[in-house]
Design a protein around this motif. Structure first.
Motif, short mmCIF file in Angstrom:
data_model
loop_
_atom_site.label_atom_id
_atom_site.label_comp_id
_atom_site.label_asym_id
_atom_site.label_seq_id
_atom_site.Cartn_x
_atom_site.Cartn_y
_atom_site.Cartn_z
N GLY A 1 28.41 27.26 39.23
CA GLY A 1 27.28 28.18 39.36
C GLY A 1 27.69 29.64 39.36
N LEU A 2 27.23 30.36 40.37
CA LEU A 2 27.49 31.79 40.46
C LEU A 2 28.97 32.10 40.69
CD1 LEU A 2 24.35 32.69 42.54
CD2 LEU A 2 24.90 33.70 40.34
N GLN A 3 29.75 31.13 41.18
CA GLN A 3 31.18 31.35 41.35
C GLN A 3 31.86 31.65 40.01
OE1 GLN A 3 32.15 27.64 43.32
NE2 GLN A 3 32.54 28.71 45.25
N VAL A 4 31.37 31.02 38.96
CA VAL A 4 31.96 31.25 37.63
C VAL A 4 31.81 32.72 37.23
CG1 VAL A 4 31.83 30.63 35.19
CG2 VAL A 4 31.56 28.87 36.94
N LEU A 5 30.65 33.30 37.55
CA LEU A 5 30.41 34.70 37.20
C LEU A 5 31.30 35.63 38.01
CD1 LEU A 5 26.52 34.53 37.00
CD2 LEU A 5 28.15 34.39 35.12
N VAL A 6 31.49 35.33 39.29
CA VAL A 6 32.40 36.14 40.10
C VAL A 6 33.83 36.00 39.59
CG1 VAL A 6 33.32 36.49 42.42
CG2 VAL A 6 30.89 35.98 42.11
N LEU A 7 34.18 34.80 39.15
CA LEU A 7 35.52 34.59 38.57
C LEU A 7 35.73 35.47 37.35
CD1 LEU A 7 37.30 31.19 38.08
CD2 LEU A 7 37.21 32.81 36.20
N ILE A 8 34.73 35.53 36.48
CA ILE A 8 34.84 36.36 35.28
C ILE A 8 34.95 37.83 35.65
CG2 ILE A 8 33.62 37.11 33.20
CD1 ILE A 8 32.38 34.29 33.07
N GLY A 9 34.10 38.28 36.59
CA GLY A 9 34.17 39.68 37.01
C GLY A 9 35.49 40.02 37.68
N GLY A 10 35.99 39.12 38.52
CA GLY A 10 37.28 39.37 39.15
C GLY A 10 38.42 39.40 38.15
N ALA A 11 38.36 38.52 37.15
CA ALA A 11 39.40 38.51 36.12
C ALA A 11 39.39 39.81 35.32
CB ALA A 11 39.20 37.31 35.20
N LEU A 12 38.20 40.31 34.99
CA LEU A 12 38.12 41.59 34.28
C LEU A 12 38.67 42.73 35.13
CD1 LEU A 12 34.65 41.62 32.44
CD2 LEU A 12 36.92 41.73 31.41
N THR A 13 38.33 42.72 36.41
CA THR A 13 38.82 43.77 37.31
C THR A 13 40.35 43.76 37.38
OG1 THR A 13 36.80 43.57 38.63
CG2 THR A 13 38.68 44.69 39.64
N ALA A 14 40.92 42.57 37.56
CA ALA A 14 42.38 42.47 37.62
C ALA A 14 43.01 42.85 36.29
CB ALA A 14 42.78 41.04 38.01
N LEU A 15 42.38 42.47 35.20
CA LEU A 15 42.92 42.79 33.86
C LEU A 15 42.94 44.30 33.64
CD1 LEU A 15 43.86 41.58 31.11
CD2 LEU A 15 41.47 41.73 30.38
N PHE A 16 41.84 44.97 33.93
CA PHE A 16 41.81 46.43 33.76
C PHE A 16 42.74 47.12 34.76
CE2 PHE A 16 37.38 45.77 31.94
CZ PHE A 16 37.80 45.96 30.64
N GLY A 17 42.88 46.52 35.95
CA GLY A 17 43.82 47.09 36.90
C GLY A 17 45.25 47.05 36.39
N LEU A 18 45.65 45.92 35.82
CA LEU A 18 47.00 45.81 35.25
C LEU A 18 47.15 46.74 34.05
CD1 LEU A 18 47.49 41.93 35.43
CD2 LEU A 18 48.56 43.67 36.88
N ALA A 19 46.07 46.85 33.24
CA ALA A 19 46.14 47.74 32.07
C ALA A 19 46.32 49.19 32.51
CB ALA A 19 44.90 47.58 31.22
N SER A 20 45.74 49.56 33.67
CA SER A 20 45.87 50.93 34.14
C SER A 20 47.30 51.26 34.55
CB SER A 20 44.93 51.17 35.33
OG SER A 20 45.35 50.42 36.46
N TYR A 21 48.12 50.23 34.83
CA TYR A 21 49.53 50.44 35.13
C TYR A 21 50.37 50.57 33.85
CZ TYR A 21 49.02 49.47 40.11
OH TYR A 21 48.68 49.53 41.44
N GLY A 22 49.74 50.40 32.70
CA GLY A 22 50.47 50.49 31.44
C GLY A 22 51.24 49.24 31.10
#
Length: 608
Positions: free
Chosen positions: A67-88
């Motif tokens: 259910g809604l956990q899948v959507l939080v998973l997607i949002g959290g994955a995007l957040t972590a991905l952009f966070g790692l990208a910000s480190y270069g």
């Protein structure tokens, strides 16, 4: 070009100090907190959020998000991905050509809103926070931490050269282009953006395939949401996710690749759309799909009139009705005044031709008007059509359309022995009635897309754009404005009439109420115009996406009851406030609405 100083520097703090964001946390700590918070939010989705399965989606399972956990998973994955990208991190810089900080903030905010919305929904439905399991509390804390960390990132905006109010249109365009280049150079120099890198053709095609696959998954997921809370969460995640990806510059970069391989993109999009019925186990979702295609096809025809020629048409849905009524009359309906049963291809041609004739007849005396006056006349035509077919009932007028009862019992199509009203097994998958019509409507949409693309790239298309930008200047350059506008009006009416011929068979019954200016259920003239403006005027994909959203969202928000239109209108106001050029704008309109063009737009041209 200079750069604005931070508040700390203005107060006399040395420039070497660590910059601060909206809250007083050092940037390095905030970046780490946002990245870790996103990763931990992903972990929390594999834990139980509540103890009972009474809440939709069954969030009681450990090790399997639902259910809604899948959507939080997607949002959290995007957040972590952009966070790692910000480190270069090597390999991720390509995903953030415009920098990761803004995208990280939006992704963290979207994840926070989705998680807390879920927690509030659980508490409201089940009766208090006591119904939360540890996974829910962890999600609440980690998403809040990610948002706090993202807000700690610094915000610096380059100061651009002021525009001269006396500049001509071309001089203003060049001024904006210079500012775009300055913004991009500053972003690359500071390490927050990456220059476009040429990829081999096979890699670009793979990127197109991946983007289309993601689009199909998102579209299928949105249509298939089984309960109200899940659809609201889907809107939150999809909205913030798209905004984050756009801020990162990835949308612009992919747009440049698709523009470079336009034929591959069109074929791939057609294949992805054709795969939609095979992903559905229930034909009721295909019902939404076929109506979306009808709505989108008519919106694309209106895009010729409004987006290319710049003519404000408020009665365009009447041409859809002309095609639908014409097809219903000649397709063997027992309530038709004509005892005719023509094959579909012939009824489709007749419906499109009759709509074109109406377009010419209405356009010839009215297209010498401009702006609001033309809008009022076309609005009047739409109402005249509806009232005329309502009165042709044999009492108030000739017996042609059966008045308010309309033309009913329009038979299902049968093309080369293929009955569209029956269920068929294709590739081992059962395809129902609406799936059959979805595939047929997809072919018609492809025809309309080809016509739009060829027309916009032709000499007449350039004349439309010239009329839209400055009719007086276009007339001075020798363009026959009346003839050019009449062609646009007639072509748009023809495409709407063609879509109407399929609508008559899908709905079984054609009635006047279907073609009001502002009907609760689209398509209608107001929603059609909104789809073009919302999606992006003058583009192909813009009205298609806008029509899909404008049909899907009202269909899924019916649980709001009397507040449905209020919520829908509020969403449109917010979208137009923050993205007035539309979801998928062309370069010219983006420059019109923004003094400083976004880096993705510049990179898309460089990548092309």
């Amino acid at each position: 070009m200079t750069t604005q100083t931070t508040a700390a520097q203005t107060a006399g703090t040395p420039a070497a100090d660590t910059p601060k964001g909206l809250i007083g946390i050092p940037e390095t700590i905030g970046r780490a907190l946002a990245t870790a918070g996103g990763a931990l939010a992903v972990v929390s989705t594999f834990l139980a959020w509540t103890w009972t399965s009474e809440f939709p989606g069954d969030l009681t399972v450990y090790g399997y998000p639902g259910g809604l956990q899948v959507l939080v998973l997607i949002g959290g994955a995007l957040t972590a991905l952009f966070g790692l990208a910000s480190y270069g991190v090597k390999g991720l810089r390509w995903l953030v050509p415009a920098g990761a900080d803004s995208a990280l903030k939006l992704a963290a905010l979207g994840t926070f809103v989705t998680a807390w919305y879920t927690i509030i929904a659980i508490s409201t439905t089940l009766g208090g926070l006591v119904n939360l399991e540890p996974g829910g509390w962890i999600a609440a804390v980690t998403t809040l931490a990610a948002l706090v960390g993202a807000l700690a990132l610094p915000f610096e905006r380059p100061v651009l050269d002021a525009a001269d109010p006396d500049d001509s249109g071309w001089e203003a365009f060049r001024h904006n282009a210079r500012n775009q280049g300055a913004v991009l150079k500053a972003a690359i120099a500071s390490g927050t953006a990456s220059p476009a890198r040429k990829l081999p053709s096979y890699a670009e095609i793979l990127i197109i395939v991946a983007a289309l696959a993601v689009g199909l998954i998102v579209f299928t997921y949105g249509i298939g949401t089984e309960y109200d809370e899940l659809f609201v969460g889907f809107l939150i995640t999809a909205g913030f996710g798209f905004a984050a990806v756009a801020k990162a510059g990835l949308v612009g970069r992919i747009s440049a690749i698709t523009a470079k391989h336009r034929t591959v993109t069109m074929v791939g999009a057609f294949v992805a759309a054709a795969a939609f019925p095979f992903t559905q186990s229930d034909d009721r979702y295909a019902t939404i799909g076929v109506y979306i295609l009808i709505f989108a096809t008519v919106a694309l025809g209106l895009n010729i009139v409004v987006g290319l020629a710049g003519l404000l048409d408020l009665g365009y849905v009447a041409f859809l009705g002309v095609g639908a009524y014409t097809a219903a009359m000649v397709s063997g309906s027992p309530t038709s005044p004509f005892d005719i049963h023509l094959p579909f291809w012939l009824s489709a041609l007749i419906g499109a031709a009759v709509a074109m004739v109406f377009g010419v007849v209405i356009g010839a005396p009215t297209l010498r008007l401009r702006g609001d006056y033309l809008a009022i006349v076309t609005l009047g035509f739409g109402e005249i059509f509806r009232i005329a077919v309502l009165n042709m009932d044999g009492t108030s007028g000739p017996d042609i359309t059966n008045g308010s009862n309309g033309i009913s019992s329009v038979p299902n199509l049968n093309i080369l022995g293929f009955d569209f009203g029956q269920q068929h097994d294709i590739l081992g998958v059962s395809i129902g009635r609406f799936s059959n019509y979805f595939l047929l409507m997809l072919l018609i949409t492809l025809v309309v897309v080809v016509v739009f693309r060829r027309s916009s790239d032709s000499r007449i298309g350039r004349a439309w754009i010239a009329i839209r930008e400055d009719e007086t200047a276009a007339l001075a350059m020798g363009i026959n404005g009346f003839r050019v506008k009449l062609i646009a009006f007639a072509l748009g009416a023809t495409l709407a009439g063609l879509a109407g011929t399929v609508q008559a068979h899908v709905t079984y019954t054609v009635t006047p109420e279907q073609y009001q200016f502002a009907h609760v259920v689209p398509p209608n003239s107001a929603f059609l115009l909104a789809a073009v403006v919302l999606g992006g005027m003058g583009t192909i994909s813009g009205p298609l996406v806008g029509a899909a959203l404008l049909y899907l969202i009202p269909a899924k928000l019916q649980f709001l009851g009397d507040y449905q239109l209020f919520a829908f209108g509020l969403a449109l106001v917010l979208l137009m406030r923050f993205r007035p050029e539309g979801l998928i704008p062309n370069r010219r309109r983006q420059l019109e609405f923004h003094e400083e063009a976004e880096a993705p737009t510049v990179l898309s041209k460089a990548g092309a």
